[in-house]
Design a protein around this motif. Structure first.
Motif, PDB file in Angstrom:
ATOM      1  N   THR A 120       0.817  -1.209   0.000  1.00 59.09           N
ATOM      2  CA  THR A 120       0.000   0.000   0.000  1.00 59.09           C
ATOM      3  C   THR A 120       0.857   1.268   0.000  1.00 59.09           C
ATOM      4  OG1 THR A 120      -0.242  -0.616   2.295  1.00 59.09           O
ATOM      5  CG2 THR A 120      -2.168  -0.845   0.934  1.00 59.09           C
ATOM      6  N   SER A 121       2.140   1.144   0.304  1.00 61.07           N
ATOM      7  CA  SER A 121       3.077   2.274   0.226  1.00 61.07           C
ATOM      8  C   SER A 121       4.495   1.736   0.345  1.00 61.07           C
ATOM      9  CB  SER A 121       2.827   3.277   1.363  1.00 61.07           C
ATOM     10  OG  SER A 121       3.104   2.659   2.610  1.00 61.07           O
ATOM     11  N   CYS A 122       5.465   2.604   0.086  1.00 60.46           N
ATOM     12  CA  CYS A 122       6.857   2.219   0.314  1.00 60.46           C
ATOM     13  C   CYS A 122       7.110   2.103   1.818  1.00 60.46           C
ATOM     14  CB  CYS A 122       7.782   3.264  -0.308  1.00 60.46           C
ATOM     15  SG  CYS A 122       9.513   2.917  -0.100  1.00 60.46           S
ATOM     16  N   THR A 123       6.455   2.959   2.585  1.00 58.23           N
ATOM     17  CA  THR A 123       6.558   2.878   4.042  1.00 58.23           C
ATOM     18  C   THR A 123       6.171   1.473   4.512  1.00 58.23           C
ATOM     19  OG1 THR A 123       5.884   5.197   4.127  1.00 58.23           O
ATOM     20  CG2 THR A 123       5.814   3.973   6.204  1.00 58.23           C
ATOM     21  N   ASP A 124       5.067   0.953   3.969  1.00 61.74           N
ATOM     22  CA  ASP A 124       4.628  -0.391   4.334  1.00 61.74           C
ATOM     23  C   ASP A 124       5.619  -1.459   3.870  1.00 61.74           C
ATOM     24  OD1 ASP A 124       2.458   0.163   5.824  1.00 61.74           O
ATOM     25  OD2 ASP A 124       0.968  -0.289   4.295  1.00 61.74           O
ATOM     26  N   GLU A 169      17.483  -1.694   0.420  1.00 58.17           N
ATOM     27  CA  GLU A 169      17.469  -0.512  -0.444  1.00 58.17           C
ATOM     28  C   GLU A 169      16.151   0.227  -0.286  1.00 58.17           C
ATOM     29  OE1 GLU A 169      18.809  -3.073  -4.088  1.00 58.17           O
ATOM     30  OE2 GLU A 169      18.960  -0.975  -4.713  1.00 58.17           O
ATOM     31  N   ASP A 170      16.213   1.459   0.202  1.00 59.18           N
ATOM     32  CA  ASP A 170      15.051   2.328   0.079  1.00 59.18           C
ATOM     33  C   ASP A 170      15.157   2.945  -1.317  1.00 59.18           C
ATOM     34  OD1 ASP A 170      13.230   4.354  -0.065  1.00 59.18           O
ATOM     35  OD2 ASP A 170      13.555   5.111   1.969  1.00 59.18           O
ATOM     36  N   ALA A 171      14.523   2.247  -2.262  1.00 58.13           N
ATOM     37  CA  ALA A 171      14.594   2.657  -3.665  1.00 58.13           C
ATOM     38  C   ALA A 171      13.319   3.414  -4.044  1.00 58.13           C
ATOM     39  CB  ALA A 171      14.796   1.435  -4.552  1.00 58.13           C
ATOM     40  N   ALA A 172      12.716   4.078  -3.053  1.00 61.28           N
ATOM     41  CA  ALA A 172      11.450   4.793  -3.256  1.00 61.28           C
ATOM     42  C   ALA A 172      11.482   5.662  -4.511  1.00 61.28           C
ATOM     43  CB  ALA A 172      11.128   5.650  -2.040  1.00 61.28           C
ATOM     44  N   GLN A 173      12.636   6.299  -4.754  1.00 55.48           N
ATOM     45  CA  GLN A 173      12.728   7.252  -5.872  1.00 55.48           C
ATOM     46  C   GLN A 173      13.401   6.641  -7.093  1.00 55.48           C
ATOM     47  OE1 GLN A 173      14.905  10.589  -4.291  1.00 55.48           O
ATOM     48  NE2 GLN A 173      13.587  10.779  -2.503  1.00 55.48           N
ATOM     49  N   ALA A 174      13.670   5.345  -7.067  1.00 58.35           N
ATOM     50  CA  ALA A 174      14.672   4.802  -7.996  1.00 58.35           C
ATOM     51  C   ALA A 174      14.142   3.800  -9.017  1.00 58.35           C
ATOM     52  CB  ALA A 174      15.809   4.190  -7.192  1.00 58.35           C
ATOM     53  N   PHE A 213      10.122   0.186  -3.158  1.00 54.84           N
ATOM     54  CA  PHE A 213       9.826   1.262  -4.106  1.00 54.84           C
ATOM     55  C   PHE A 213       8.539   1.980  -3.692  1.00 54.84           C
ATOM     56  CE2 PHE A 213      12.509  -1.539  -6.590  1.00 54.84           C
ATOM     57  CZ  PHE A 213      13.276  -0.665  -7.350  1.00 54.84           C
ATOM     58  N   SER A 214       8.398   3.223  -4.166  1.00 56.12           N
ATOM     59  CA  SER A 214       7.186   3.993  -3.872  1.00 56.12           C
ATOM     60  C   SER A 214       6.478   4.408  -5.159  1.00 56.12           C
ATOM     61  CB  SER A 214       7.537   5.250  -3.084  1.00 56.12           C
ATOM     62  OG  SER A 214       6.385   6.075  -2.966  1.00 56.12           O
ATOM     63  N   PHE A 215       5.158   4.373  -5.115  1.00 54.51           N
ATOM     64  CA  PHE A 215       4.351   4.909  -6.216  1.00 54.51           C
ATOM     65  C   PHE A 215       3.440   6.009  -5.690  1.00 54.51           C
ATOM     66  CE2 PHE A 215       5.104   0.307  -7.028  1.00 54.51           C
ATOM     67  CZ  PHE A 215       6.176   0.511  -7.896  1.00 54.51           C
ATOM     68  N   THR A 242       4.023  11.778  -5.815  1.00 55.17           N
ATOM     69  CA  THR A 242       5.190  12.608  -6.132  1.00 55.17           C
ATOM     70  C   THR A 242       6.298  11.866  -6.894  1.00 55.17           C
ATOM     71  OG1 THR A 242       6.010  12.003  -3.963  1.00 55.17           O
ATOM     72  CG2 THR A 242       4.920  14.134  -4.153  1.00 55.17           C
ATOM     73  N   LYS A 243       6.136  10.560  -7.118  1.00 57.81           N
ATOM     74  CA  LYS A 243       7.206   9.788  -7.754  1.00 57.81           C
ATOM     75  C   LYS A 243       7.015   9.712  -9.282  1.00 57.81           C
ATOM     76  CE  LYS A 243       8.974   8.643  -3.679  1.00 57.81           C
ATOM     77  NZ  LYS A 243       8.518   9.547  -2.611  1.00 57.81           N
ATOM     78  N   ASN A 244       7.992   9.157  -9.983  1.00 58.07           N
ATOM     79  CA  ASN A 244       7.926   9.134 -11.460  1.00 58.07           C
ATOM     80  C   ASN A 244       6.686   8.424 -11.982  1.00 58.07           C
ATOM     81  OD1 ASN A 244      10.436  10.236 -11.109  1.00 58.07           O
ATOM     82  ND2 ASN A 244      11.411   9.033 -12.735  1.00 58.07           N
ATOM     83  N   HIS A 290      14.304  20.305   0.371  1.00 56.40           N
ATOM     84  CA  HIS A 290      13.886  18.922   0.560  1.00 56.40           C
ATOM     85  C   HIS A 290      13.965  18.530   2.031  1.00 56.40           C
ATOM     86  CE1 HIS A 290      13.349  14.895  -1.759  1.00 56.40           C
ATOM     87  NE2 HIS A 290      12.320  15.211  -1.006  1.00 56.40           N
ATOM     88  N   TYR A 291      14.697  17.477   2.381  1.00 54.56           N
ATOM     89  CA  TYR A 291      14.580  16.940   3.736  1.00 54.56           C
ATOM     90  C   TYR A 291      15.188  17.839   4.801  1.00 54.56           C
ATOM     91  CZ  TYR A 291      13.699  12.754   1.018  1.00 54.56           C
ATOM     92  OH  TYR A 291      13.209  11.860   0.123  1.00 54.56           O
ATOM     93  N   LEU A 292      14.588  17.784   5.973  1.00 51.82           N
ATOM     94  CA  LEU A 292      15.210  18.284   7.184  1.00 51.82           C
ATOM     95  C   LEU A 292      15.831  17.046   7.825  1.00 51.82           C
ATOM     96  CD1 LEU A 292      12.051  20.287   8.289  1.00 51.82           C
ATOM     97  CD2 LEU A 292      14.010  21.142   6.995  1.00 51.82           C
TER      98      LEU A 292
HETATM   99  C1  LIG Z   1       8.645   8.798  -1.032  1.00 53.10           C
HETATM  100  C2  LIG Z   1       9.649   8.181  -0.168  1.00 53.10           C
HETATM  101  C3  LIG Z   1       9.292   7.256   0.836  1.00 53.10           C
HETATM  102  C4  LIG Z   1       7.871   6.976   1.207  1.00 53.10           C
HETATM  103  O1  LIG Z   1       7.105   6.422   0.203  1.00 53.10           O
HETATM  104  P1  LIG Z   1       5.544   6.177   0.461  1.00 53.10           P
HETATM  105  O2  LIG Z   1       5.136   5.338  -0.703  1.00 53.10           O
HETATM  106  O3  LIG Z   1       4.896   7.522   0.478  1.00 53.10           O
HETATM  107  O4  LIG Z   1       5.391   5.464   1.744  1.00 53.10           O
HETATM  108  C5  LIG Z   1      10.296   6.639   1.546  1.00 53.10           C
HETATM  109  N1  LIG Z   1      11.588   6.911   1.320  1.00 53.10           N
HETATM  110  C6  LIG Z   1      11.976   7.797   0.391  1.00 53.10           C
HETATM  111  C7  LIG Z   1      13.441   8.043   0.159  1.00 53.10           C
HETATM  112  C8  LIG Z   1      11.018   8.469  -0.380  1.00 53.10           C
HETATM  113  O5  LIG Z   1      11.409   9.370  -1.301  1.00 53.10           O
END
Ligand SMILES: *Cc1c(COP(=O)(O)O)cnc(C)c1O
Length: 376
Positions: free
Chosen positions: A52-56, A150-155, A174-176, A179-181, A318-320
């Motif tokens: 359901t998310s990359c967080t999940d 790998e947190d490949a959320a953006q990759a 990965f994340s969809f 805000t992602k591609n 971007h991030y803090l």
């Molecule tokens: C977007 C992002 C997440 C979170 O993705 P979700 O699908 O919103 O949970 C985690 N890590 C990074 C690096 C991200 O850019």
């Protein structure tokens, strides 16, 4: 107004969602399988599960590698909160690593000093879809026998020496998100490359039960065998994602073009006294997820955001860094992370989405050049 981001729709989303509504609305059906197939065939991922998310997906990863209170997990500080939270939820102590001096990605050379007998995993982020140095990272995780996530959320569709990101970690996420591609509103993917984690992944995915094997007809009833949760998205989400996947290559082509145009327009104006441009290591083929510049300090960056806003251009910091967050600063071990602080203060992201025109990019880059000519 020149927006910072505009989600792109391919045109088939509604059609596929309608089909899902008729066929099956709950998860793990026709569209989920189609998406799974796409990822496995295109990128050679051993096994994937939509989430359901990359967080999940990261939460699943933390469960799968048995994170317990007392474990330590090394994570870059310059990242989104979701890189860390899933491990904190399971009681881990987060040891924050600095970014590298020339890229927001983790400073690979700083990692060994952070490893202790309690270190269980290293989580890396490929910032802006730009690969980390995987050869060096693989050596470290092998030497100390720790998990690589790998947190490949953006990759999505990014490569390291022609090998897709997401194929390196024991587990990759990965994340969809919008805000992602590519997007399904909210959505994610867990990639399981480690044979030993395959079976359990499917069980955790489906509430700690053997339901997935049951649906494949391998067993005649299913039961509760482990911890787990409800990580599988509905078929409407998977249907949305499939429409996006079918256009992924066109989306990438356009984003790459726009990214290169930013780079070319700004290249001759970038120097030590003005602003920096993204540095692309030879080993990385990135997916044009983010175009950023780095300003000299926070006030120049913040004034530039304001200057662009006056021209109706939305640009965004971007991030803090997480080690300075309200939640984690009192738990952090006091180390100063110079480069993470630099990116927190100085990085500026420019608008980047499919609909942008050449003229709009020229307007953005002309405005940046104007800002620097005025401030000199
Ligand atoms: C977007 C992002 C997440 C979170 O993705 P979700 O699908 O919103 O949970 C985690 N890590 C990074 C690096 C991200 O850019």
């Amino acid at each position: 107004m020149l927006y910072f981001n505009k989600p792109y729709l391919t045109g088939n989303e509604i059609k596929y969602i309608q089909e899902a509504i008729i066929k099956q609305t709950s998860g793990n059906g026709f569209f989920t399988n189609k998406c799974h197939q796409y990822f496995q065939e295109k990128y050679g991922f051993k096994k994937v599960l939509l989430t359901t998310s990359c967080t999940d997906a990261l939460e699943m990863a933390a469960i799968l590698i048995n994170i317990h209170p007392g474990d330590e997990v090394i994570i870059p500080s310059y990242t989104y909160v979701s890189t860390a939270n899933p491990f904190v939820l399971r009681g881990a102590k987060i040891v924050f690593a600095d970014s590298s001096p020339n890229h927001p990605n983790i400073d690979v050379d700083s990692i060994e000093l952070l490893i202790s007998p309690r270190t269980k995993a290293l989580v890396i982020v490929h910032y802006a879809g730009m690969a980390c140095n995987m050869d060096k990272l693989n050596k470290i995780v092998e030497k100390y026998n720790i998990f690589l996530i790998e947190d490949a959320a953006q990759a999505i569709n990014s490569y390291y020496k022609n090998r897709p990101l997401g194929t390196f970690g024991n587990l990759s996420c990965f994340s969809f998100h919008e805000t992602k591609n590519i997007t399904s509103g909210e959505g994610g993917l867990l990639v399981i490359n480690d044979e030993k984690l395959l079976k359990r992944a499917e069980i955790i995915w489906d509430k700690g039960t053997t339901r997935a094997s049951f649906l494949r007809g391998e067993i005649d009833k299913y039961t509760w065998v482990d911890v787990g949760s409800s990580y599988s998205p509905s078929e409407m989400i998977a249907a949305f994602l499939l429409a996006q996947l079918e256009s992924l290559m066109d989306i990438q082509k356009r984003r790459n073009y726009l990214w290169e145009k930013y780079y070319c327009n700004l290249q001759s104006y970038s120097n030590n006294d003005s602003f920096g441009l993204p540095q692309i290591p030879k080993y990385a083929t990135h997916n044009a997820h983010i175009f950023y510049i780095t300003c000299k300090n926070a006030s120049t960056r913040n004034n530039l955001i304001h200057f662009l806003k006056e021209k109706n251009i939305q640009a965004s910091f971007h991030y803090l860094s997480l080690h300075k967050s309200k939640f984690y600063s009192e738990r952090h071990d006091c180390r100063i992370l110079v480069n993470a602080d630099f990116y927190t203060n100085c990085l500026l992201r420019l608008p980047l989405y499919i609909e942008l025109t050449d003229q709009e990019i020229n307007f953005v880059t002309d405005s940046i050049i104007e800002y620097y000519s005025l401030s000199n």
